[in-house]
Design an enzyme around this catalytic site. Structure first.
Site, PDB file in Angstrom:
ATOM      1  N   LYS A  25       0.975  -1.123   0.028  1.00  0.00           N
ATOM      2  CA  LYS A  25       0.010  -0.041   0.111  1.00  0.00           C
ATOM      3  C   LYS A  25       0.952   1.303   0.179  1.00  0.00           C
ATOM      4  O   LYS A  25       0.449   2.140  -0.616  1.00  0.00           O
ATOM      5  CB  LYS A  25      -0.848  -0.061   1.187  1.00  0.00           C
ATOM      6  CG  LYS A  25      -2.110  -1.207   1.139  1.00  0.00           C
ATOM      7  CD  LYS A  25      -2.935  -1.294   2.456  1.00  0.00           C
ATOM      8  CE  LYS A  25      -3.739  -2.467   2.224  1.00  0.00           C
ATOM      9  NZ  LYS A  25      -4.401  -2.860   3.585  1.00  0.00           N
ATOM     10  N   ASP A  64     -10.575   3.515   5.270  1.00  0.00           N
ATOM     11  CA  ASP A  64     -11.315   2.204   5.064  1.00  0.00           C
ATOM     12  C   ASP A  64     -12.917   2.351   5.206  1.00  0.00           C
ATOM     13  O   ASP A  64     -13.400   1.165   4.616  1.00  0.00           O
ATOM     14  CB  ASP A  64     -10.951   1.337   6.343  1.00  0.00           C
ATOM     15  CG  ASP A  64      -9.938   0.222   5.700  1.00  0.00           C
ATOM     16  OD1 ASP A  64      -9.812  -0.098   4.622  1.00  0.00           O
ATOM     17  OD2 ASP A  64      -9.510  -0.502   6.931  1.00  0.00           O
ATOM     18  N   GLN A 124      -4.235  -1.815   9.944  1.00  0.00           N
ATOM     19  CA  GLN A 124      -3.980  -3.104   9.202  1.00  0.00           C
ATOM     20  C   GLN A 124      -4.739  -4.107  10.128  1.00  0.00           C
ATOM     21  O   GLN A 124      -4.333  -4.511  11.113  1.00  0.00           O
ATOM     22  CB  GLN A 124      -2.725  -3.308   8.680  1.00  0.00           C
ATOM     23  CG  GLN A 124      -2.421  -4.721   8.012  1.00  0.00           C
ATOM     24  CD  GLN A 124      -3.020  -4.427   6.570  1.00  0.00           C
ATOM     25  OE1 GLN A 124      -3.016  -3.700   5.983  1.00  0.00           O
ATOM     26  NE2 GLN A 124      -3.884  -5.757   6.398  1.00  0.00           N
TER      27      GLN A 124
END
Length: 291
Positions: free
Chosen positions: A49, A116, A93
């Site tokens: 990412k 997210d 994460q």
């Protein structure tokens, strides 16, 4: 055979749009990637990412805490990142180590920095049809459909899977796009009878080859979100989806696994970071900026 729907071209288009919009801003959008522990998969995902973020002109920083870090330390880090005006997006994460509770962790991120798209405020805005940051995989599915010019409005859509990460937010996105939506799951009797009604079938159940050719309406668009590791022989494994490969002989269009929805998730994460940077501070979701 079904028309293939690889994710790479659609993801590249989304990343190009993210780069174009990031380049119009006074300063590069900032993305904070938070990792707890050294799980090899999590380390690789975060590294990937960060690399993609740099490719589209975003600033990213990895904040790694030790495996045994207490919840209070993680929440304190998120508080610091929330208060930093140079940080526009925060991603924690998952999965977290077992001693950490993900619900208060995700809820501690400011909704306007929740790239997210999983904060309860953003989920509420989604179901209310209001602008906001959208969950990455469901939004990536919608971007994939748009890239390939596949219809959504007026379609009979069936989602197999009701998770908070994919199935439920995807149902809201499809409803907002004027599809007629059914959500099926493990308790749905005669699943095949339901899936055969779908003009647009999206499968996110986490069960390898759950959907077989006899369960698919001829000519349907099939989006396989599942990714499962199966063993062909001891010590040998491969990745496969929730949809049996033979569905390609029935469907009109089908995403591959791997290489279908997966690339869209990271691309949407970076687009969400750009959207968060575009929104005026304290004005998230107002005036339609998150679009």
């Amino acid at each position: 055979m079904a028309r293939p729907l690889p994710g790479a071209p659609a993801a590249q288009a989304l990343l190009a749009e993210a780069a174009r919009r990031a380049g119009r801003l006074a300063a590069p959008p900032g993305l904070a990637l938070v990792r707890v522990g050294d799980d090899p998969a999590s380390v690789a995902y975060v590294r990937g990412k960060a690399r993609k973020a740099a490719e589209v002109g975003l600033r990213s920083a990895v904040h790694a805490l030790p495996e045994a870090a207490p919840q209070a330390e993680l929440l304190a880090l998120l508080g610091t990142l929330n208060a930093d005006p140079a940080v526009h997006g925060i991603l924690v994460q998952l999965p977290l180590p077992p001693h950490l509770d993900p619900e208060p962790v995700l809820g501690a991120i400011l909704p306007e920095k929740d790239v997210d798209g999983l904060h309860p405020v953003n989920i509420g805005r989604l179901w209310a049809g209001q602008p906001g940051l959208r969950p990455c995989t469901p939004a990536g599915v919608m971007a994939l459909l748009a890239f390939y010019g596949l219809p959504v409005a007026g379609q009979r859509a069936v989602i197999v899977g009701r998770s908070a990460l994919v199935g439920r937010p995807l149902a809201a996105l499809l409803l907002n796009a004027n599809a007629t939506v059914t959500v099926a799951h493990s308790r749905t009797p005669d699943l095949g009878a339901v899936t055969r009604e779908a003009e647009l079938l999206i499968v996110a159940a986490g069960r390898a080859h759950l959907i077989t050719p006899d369960m698919v309406r001829p000519g349907a668009t099939v989006i396989d979100v599942g990714i499962n590791r199966v063993a062909d022989a001891p010590g040998q494994g491969r990745l496969t989806g929730d949809v049996h490969p033979d569905v390609a002989a029935v469907a009109g269009a089908l995403t591959p696994v791997p290489g279908g929805v997966g690339p869209m998730t990271v691309a949407q994460l970076l687009m969400n970071t750009v959207l968060a940077a575009e929104a005026p501070a304290g004005q998230e979701g107002r005036g339609g900026r998150f679009r």
